[in-house]
Design an enzyme around this catalytic site. Structure first.
Site, short mmCIF file in Angstrom:
data_model
loop_
_atom_site.label_atom_id
_atom_site.label_comp_id
_atom_site.label_asym_id
_atom_site.label_seq_id
_atom_site.Cartn_x
_atom_site.Cartn_y
_atom_site.Cartn_z
N LYS A 172 -70.74 -93.03 -28.72
CA LYS A 172 -70.76 -92.03 -29.80
C LYS A 172 -71.32 -90.72 -29.29
CE LYS A 172 -75.48 -91.97 -30.49
NZ LYS A 172 -76.32 -90.86 -30.10
N VAL A 206 -76.05 -95.30 -19.19
CA VAL A 206 -77.22 -96.08 -19.59
C VAL A 206 -78.35 -95.11 -19.98
CG1 VAL A 206 -78.96 -97.74 -18.80
CG2 VAL A 206 -76.58 -97.98 -18.08
N ALA A 207 -78.99 -95.36 -21.13
CA ALA A 207 -80.06 -94.48 -21.64
C ALA A 207 -79.60 -93.03 -21.64
CB ALA A 207 -81.37 -94.64 -20.85
N GLY A 208 -78.35 -92.81 -22.08
CA GLY A 208 -77.73 -91.49 -21.96
C GLY A 208 -77.57 -90.73 -23.26
N GLY A 209 -77.99 -91.30 -24.38
CA GLY A 209 -77.81 -90.61 -25.65
C GLY A 209 -76.41 -90.80 -26.22
N ALA A 231 -75.42 -94.12 -27.18
CA ALA A 231 -75.48 -95.42 -27.87
C ALA A 231 -74.87 -96.56 -27.07
CB ALA A 231 -74.85 -95.33 -29.27
N GLY A 232 -75.06 -96.53 -25.75
CA GLY A 232 -74.53 -97.60 -24.91
C GLY A 232 -75.18 -98.94 -25.19
N GLY A 233 -76.50 -98.96 -25.31
CA GLY A 233 -77.20 -100.21 -25.63
C GLY A 233 -76.81 -100.72 -27.01
N ALA A 249 -73.99 -100.16 -28.48
CA ALA A 249 -72.61 -100.66 -28.37
C ALA A 249 -72.62 -102.11 -27.90
CB ALA A 249 -71.81 -99.79 -27.40
N ASP A 287 -78.79 -97.14 -34.38
CA ASP A 287 -77.42 -96.72 -34.09
C ASP A 287 -76.44 -97.89 -34.04
OD1 ASP A 287 -78.34 -94.14 -33.83
OD2 ASP A 287 -78.13 -94.03 -31.66
O1 C5P Z 1 -83.75 -97.81 -33.77
P1 C5P Z 1 -83.89 -97.77 -32.29
O2 C5P Z 1 -84.52 -99.00 -31.75
O3 C5P Z 1 -82.65 -97.42 -31.56
O4 C5P Z 1 -84.90 -96.59 -32.00
C1 C5P Z 1 -85.47 -96.41 -30.73
C2 C5P Z 1 -86.65 -95.48 -30.86
O5 C5P Z 1 -86.19 -94.16 -31.22
C3 C5P Z 1 -87.62 -95.85 -31.95
O6 C5P Z 1 -88.60 -96.73 -31.49
C4 C5P Z 1 -88.23 -94.50 -32.31
O7 C5P Z 1 -89.20 -94.13 -31.35
C5 C5P Z 1 -87.05 -93.56 -32.14
N1 C5P Z 1 -86.34 -93.31 -33.41
C6 C5P Z 1 -86.93 -92.54 -34.39
N2 C5P Z 1 -86.28 -92.29 -35.56
C7 C5P Z 1 -85.03 -92.76 -35.75
C8 C5P Z 1 -84.39 -93.54 -34.77
C9 C5P Z 1 -85.08 -93.79 -33.59
O8 C5P Z 1 -88.08 -92.08 -34.24
N3 C5P Z 1 -84.39 -92.49 -36.89
#
Ligand code: C5P
Length: 297
Positions: A10, A96-99, A101-103, A105, A137
């Site tokens: 995404k 990976v860890a790229g913003g 949403a690979g993980g 997905a 995500d």
């Molecule tokens: O939900 P997810 O595990 O992907 O989020 C990873 C981290 O990103 C959370 O632990 C939080 O630090 C941050 N996050 C946030 N607010 C969101 C989504 C993610 O602060 N709406």
């Protein structure tokens, strides 16, 4: 017998971030667009849960129970009172860890794959509920297309899109952990009152109309300043894309991937060439969206 699911990456065409909530998360107005870069998740019955991964970044993917795909399998198994005894193989193409949403997905893909393998008959609502428990995500990775995510991003409203949007993605060296980027956002906003995040009417109408220049003018990402603060070199990558004719240049989600909205496929190839030649990124990838979400292949 095995089941393979293909899941897209995404890009956020709007990411409006509110102040930190008591639970540490942030309320969002998050407009997701699924784009045609894919991971594939294959599940095969096995003696116990095992994860393997292939692809250029495979060495950076955790193979233990912190992997979202493994957690998805365990959650579905627990829900239906069965053992999580599958071999989970991830063919990784999303940074990976790229913003992008690979993980997430991989989590959505593993869930859908095991659901099909085990024939659980879980409703779409049940699957989306498990996705939301896995991460903010993950529900969008299941749904795909385009959607407005509110709450921490997990409450989705599907959006109609009136055309195709062409993108170039500059893959950076290494990742940026999402919590670190939100932490930097909080630090940068320490002294100010952060407004409630609201969906941009300009973004929604540009998507609905399939209007590329209008979307280019409306793209926004409240995490961009935080990502640039942690990784100042991304500014050069953004400038290369703009200089090569991208209509808009933006950090994808929490970064460090940068995203370039371009007029058409021809322009995408030109911008990708310029990025690849610039030495400001590891690779440049071309993809269009919207595309459908997780699907059994
Ligand atoms: O939900 P997810 O595990 O992907 O989020 C990873 C981290 O990103 C959370 O632990 C939080 O630090 C941050 N996050 C946030 N607010 C969101 C989504 C993610 O602060 N709406």
């Amino acid at each position: 017998m095995s089941v393979t699911v293909r899941v897209p990456a995404k890009v956020n065409v709007q990411l409006a971030v509110g102040g930190a909530r008591p639970d540490g998360f942030h309320d969002l107005a998050n407009v997701f667009l699924a784009v045609g870069l894919y991971d594939e998740v294959t599940v095969t019955p096995a003696d116990s849960l095992r994860v393997t991964c292939e692809g250029p970044d495979a060495s950076r993917v955790p193979l233990d129970r912190t992997n979202l795909a493994a957690r998805a399998v365990e959650k579905l198994a627990a829900r239906y009172g069965r053992r999580a005894d599958v071999h989970l193989h991830i063919t990784k193409d999303i940074p990976v860890a790229g913003g992008m949403a690979g993980g997430s997905a991989d989590g959505a893909g593993a869930l859908l794959a095991c659901d099909a393998l085990w024939g659980t008959g879980a409703s779409r609502e049940t699957l989306l509920g498990i996705c939301a428990e896995l991460g903010s995500d993950v529900p969008f990775s299941l749904v795909g297309g385009a959607a407005l995510g509110t709450g921490r991003g997990e409450k989705l409203r599907v959006l109609e899109v009136g055309g195709t949007f062409h993108w170039v993605f500059a893959v950076a060296d290494g990742g940026l952990p999402t919590p670190a980027v939100y932490g930097e956002f909080d630090r940068l906003k320490e002294a100010v009152t952060v407004p409630e995040p609201v969906a941009s009417a300009a973004v929604l109408s540009a998507l609905a109309a399939g209007d590329v220049p209008a979307l280019a003018g409306a793209l926004s990402n409240d995490l961009q300043a935080a990502a640039l603060s942690l990784r100042p070199s991304l500014a050069s990558t953004l400038a290369v894309g703009t200089g090569a004719g991208a209509l808009a240049s933006i950090v994808s989600g929490s970064g460090p991937t940068t995203a370039f909205l371009v007029r058409d496929a021809e322009s995408a190839a030109k911008v990708a060439d310029a990025l690849a030649a610039s030495g400001t990124c590891r690779a440049a990838r071309v993809a269009a969206g919207p595309v459908q979400g997780a699907v059994v292949v």
